[in-house]
Design an enzyme around this catalytic site. Structure first.
Site, PDB file in Angstrom:
ATOM      1  N   GLY A  38       0.276  -1.495  -0.034  1.00  0.00           N
ATOM      2  CA  GLY A  38       0.393  -0.557   0.433  1.00  0.00           C
ATOM      3  C   GLY A  38       0.654   1.130  -0.379  1.00  0.00           C
ATOM      4  CG  HIS A  41       5.147   4.622  -4.970  1.00  0.00           C
ATOM      5  ND1 HIS A  41       5.842   3.954  -5.922  1.00  0.00           N
ATOM      6  CD2 HIS A  41       6.271   4.408  -4.027  1.00  0.00           C
ATOM      7  CE1 HIS A  41       6.055   3.384  -5.814  1.00  0.00           C
ATOM      8  NE2 HIS A  41       6.946   3.219  -4.581  1.00  0.00           N
ATOM      9  CD  GLU A  42       1.877   8.348 -11.751  1.00  0.00           C
ATOM     10  OE1 GLU A  42       2.924   7.012 -12.730  1.00  0.00           O
ATOM     11  OE2 GLU A  42       1.051   8.210 -11.592  1.00  0.00           O
ATOM     12  CG  HIS A  44       2.861   1.027  -5.682  1.00  0.00           C
ATOM     13  ND1 HIS A  44       3.144   1.891  -4.629  1.00  0.00           N
ATOM     14  CD2 HIS A  44       3.888  -0.282  -4.511  1.00  0.00           C
ATOM     15  CE1 HIS A  44       3.670   1.295  -3.651  1.00  0.00           C
ATOM     16  NE2 HIS A  44       4.096   0.209  -3.477  1.00  0.00           N
ATOM     17  N   GLY A 154       8.136  -5.040  -9.201  1.00  0.00           N
ATOM     18  CA  GLY A 154       9.660  -4.256  -9.375  1.00  0.00           C
ATOM     19  C   GLY A 154      10.890  -4.687  -9.114  1.00  0.00           C
ATOM     20  CE  LYS A 156      13.145   1.635  -4.102  1.00  0.00           C
ATOM     21  NZ  LYS A 156      12.082   0.878  -3.178  1.00  0.00           N
ATOM     22  CG  ASP A 157      11.290  -3.828  -3.606  1.00  0.00           C
ATOM     23  OD1 ASP A 157      12.042  -3.532  -3.214  1.00  0.00           O
ATOM     24  OD2 ASP A 157      10.501  -3.478  -4.281  1.00  0.00           O
ATOM     25  CB  SER A 192      10.602   4.017  -1.848  1.00  0.00           C
ATOM     26  OG  SER A 192      10.767   4.106  -0.926  1.00  0.00           O
ATOM     27  NE  ARG A 194      10.984   0.860   4.628  1.00  0.00           N
ATOM     28  CZ  ARG A 194      10.826  -0.252   3.985  1.00  0.00           C
ATOM     29  NH1 ARG A 194      10.336   0.086   3.470  1.00  0.00           N
ATOM     30  NH2 ARG A 194      10.137  -1.218   5.037  1.00  0.00           N
TER      31      ARG A 194
HETATM   32  P1  PAJ Z   1       5.819  -2.891  -1.987  1.00  0.00           P
HETATM   33  O1  PAJ Z   1       7.438  -2.248  -1.403  1.00  0.00           O
HETATM   34  O2  PAJ Z   1       4.150  -2.061  -1.814  1.00  0.00           O
HETATM   35  O3  PAJ Z   1       6.212  -2.802  -3.214  1.00  0.00           O
HETATM   36  C1  PAJ Z   1       4.840  -3.656  -4.178  1.00  0.00           C
HETATM   37  C2  PAJ Z   1       5.694  -3.500  -5.351  1.00  0.00           C
HETATM   38  O4  PAJ Z   1       5.715  -2.514  -6.127  1.00  0.00           O
HETATM   39  C3  PAJ Z   1       7.053  -4.477  -5.231  1.00  0.00           C
HETATM   40  O5  PAJ Z   1       7.103  -5.150  -6.873  1.00  0.00           O
HETATM   41  C4  PAJ Z   1       8.113  -4.025  -6.025  1.00  0.00           C
HETATM   42  O6  PAJ Z   1       9.242  -3.989  -6.846  1.00  0.00           O
HETATM   43  C5  PAJ Z   1       7.230  -2.719  -6.477  1.00  0.00           C
HETATM   44  N1  PAJ Z   1       7.707  -0.976  -6.869  1.00  0.00           N
HETATM   45  C6  PAJ Z   1       7.904  -0.144  -5.835  1.00  0.00           C
HETATM   46  N2  PAJ Z   1       8.225   0.508  -5.808  1.00  0.00           N
HETATM   47  C7  PAJ Z   1       8.951   0.395  -7.250  1.00  0.00           C
HETATM   48  C8  PAJ Z   1       9.254   1.373  -8.646  1.00  0.00           C
HETATM   49  N3  PAJ Z   1      10.098   3.121  -7.544  1.00  0.00           N
HETATM   50  N4  PAJ Z   1       8.992   1.454  -9.376  1.00  0.00           N
HETATM   51  C9  PAJ Z   1       8.549  -0.201  -9.782  1.00  0.00           C
HETATM   52  N5  PAJ Z   1       7.847  -0.918  -9.096  1.00  0.00           N
HETATM   53  C10 PAJ Z   1       8.445  -0.346  -7.998  1.00  0.00           C
HETATM   54  O7  PAJ Z   1       7.513  -4.968  -1.950  1.00  0.00           O
HETATM   55  C11 PAJ Z   1       6.540  -5.349  -1.711  1.00  0.00           C
HETATM   56  O8  PAJ Z   1       5.291  -4.126  -1.534  1.00  0.00           O
HETATM   57  C12 PAJ Z   1       6.279  -6.578  -0.723  1.00  0.00           C
HETATM   58  O9  PAJ Z   1       7.617  -7.699  -0.301  1.00  0.00           O
HETATM   59  C13 PAJ Z   1       4.799  -7.611  -1.037  1.00  0.00           C
HETATM   60  C14 PAJ Z   1       5.688  -8.416  -2.408  1.00  0.00           C
HETATM   61  C15 PAJ Z   1       4.007  -6.834  -1.469  1.00  0.00           C
HETATM   62  C16 PAJ Z   1       5.339  -8.727  -0.206  1.00  0.00           C
HETATM   63  O10 PAJ Z   1       4.579  -8.071   0.931  1.00  0.00           O
END
Ligand code: PAJ
Length: 292
Positions: A38, A41-42, A44, A154, A156-157, A192, A194
């Site tokens: 949750g 942001h863009e 997601h 993503g 990013k992770d 992010s 955060r």
């Molecule tokens: P969260 O940090 O909310 O991220 C959800 C998804 O969005 C992840 O696959 C993450 O890699 C992607 N994401 C985050 N920031 C991004 C960005 N700047 N550009 C592209 N994609 C981005 O990652 C998680 O949640 C959790 O670990 C989850 C997989 C939901 C398990 O609880």
């Protein structure tokens, strides 16, 4: 539709979600799934839009998973805004938002968890013990609950993507994992949830992560593919930002995440990954390079 009215279907229980998705699956519609914590942001939204485009039905989950947060991490203060998230999900064309509470996902303490070995030893696996076990466990649960054809993650992770791809392969989970590019702010900072924690000065200096990675990518493209050299280039660049407190800077093979001896081999992929603290905020970023 009245302004502010939320049309995306919000579902709180596993039973209800399965009941809603079953007829779609039976009529052969494809299901795309994107799990989130949750506070959208863009970054997601880019994944949601892709899931929307490539599937008949788009499902997201919004669940701050306690299992993947360490005892001294930010589970309690992780930013949350369900109303805004649902509005953004609606605008991006989501059909179903699964928003379970902790009791629905973990009615009792789990005795079964998923541990992916090797890939989780380094980077965030080393600095956040138990984190990837929490991620793999919740992602497997969510994949079993939703039963999607495709699931979107993503880069990013990047370590998370490697862990989930390995889990899906090892356990024969019938889903295609779709890795998606990192979305960035206009100055290059990876988006992010955060980032909202950063003070204005920390926010200014946080661009150093991407700048350092870009410099290393340029050096590698010019033939300087020695892992030690790339590592110290990035570490030196980050150390020059006074508020940056680096947790790790590593150059590894991707997706196996093993240390590299000397020069990276042509035809392989390497990842340069960083985690840096600014005050209480921990930021990560990475770049993946194809070695020619
Ligand atoms: P969260 O940090 O909310 O991220 C959800 C998804 O969005 C992840 O696959 C993450 O890699 C992607 N994401 C985050 N920031 C991004 C960005 N700047 N550009 C592209 N994609 C981005 O990652 C998680 O949640 C959790 O670990 C989850 C997989 C939901 C398990 O609880």
């Amino acid at each position: 539709m009245k302004q502010g009215e939320i049309k995306v279907e919000t579902i709180r229980t596993i039973r209800e979600l399965r009941r809603k998705l079953a007829p779609h699956r039976q009529s052969g519609r494809s299901i795309g799934f994107m799990p989130t914590l949750g506070y959208m942001h863009e970054g997601h939204l880019s994944l949601i839009r892709r899931a929307r485009k490539e599937n008949d039905i788009a499902v997201i989950s919004i669940f701050v998973n306690p299992l993947q947060f360490g005892p001294n991490e930010d589970f309690d203060r992780y930013p949350r805004d369900m109303e805004r998230d649902l509005r953004l999900a609606q605008e991006a064309g989501v059909d179903f938002a699964f928003v379970p509470d902790v009791r629905e996902m973990y009615p009792e303490p789990v005795k079964t968890t998923v541990k992916v070995s090797g890939i989780t030893d380094r980077l965030c696996g080393a600095s956040r013990p138990g984190h990837f076990e929490g991620v793999a466990t919740v992602v497997l649960k969510l994949l079993l609950i939703v039963g999607p054809d495709r699931a979107y993650f993503g880069m990013k992770d990047a370590q998370q993507v490697a862990v989930i791809e390995q889990m899906v392969k090892d356990l024969n989970v019938p889903v295609a994992i779709v890795p998606c590019p990192t979305l960035r702010e206009s100055d290059g900072l990876a988006m992010s949830s955060r980032n909202v924690y950063l003070s204005p000065e920390e926010r200014r200096q946080a661009v150093v992560l991407n700048q350092a990675l870009q410099e290393a990518a340029a050096a590698a493209a010019a033939g300087r593919t020695d892992a030690g050299y790339l590592r110290s280039l990035v570490a030196g660049r980050i150390a020059a930002a006074p508020l940056a407190d680096p947790e790790y800077v590593e150059v590894l093979s991707y997706p196996s995440l093993e240390p590299l001896e000397g020069r990276a081999q042509p035809g392989t992929r390497i990842i340069i990954a960083v985690a840096v603290r600014f005050g209480k905020t921990r930021l990560i970023d990475n770049t993946i390079l194809e070695i020619r």
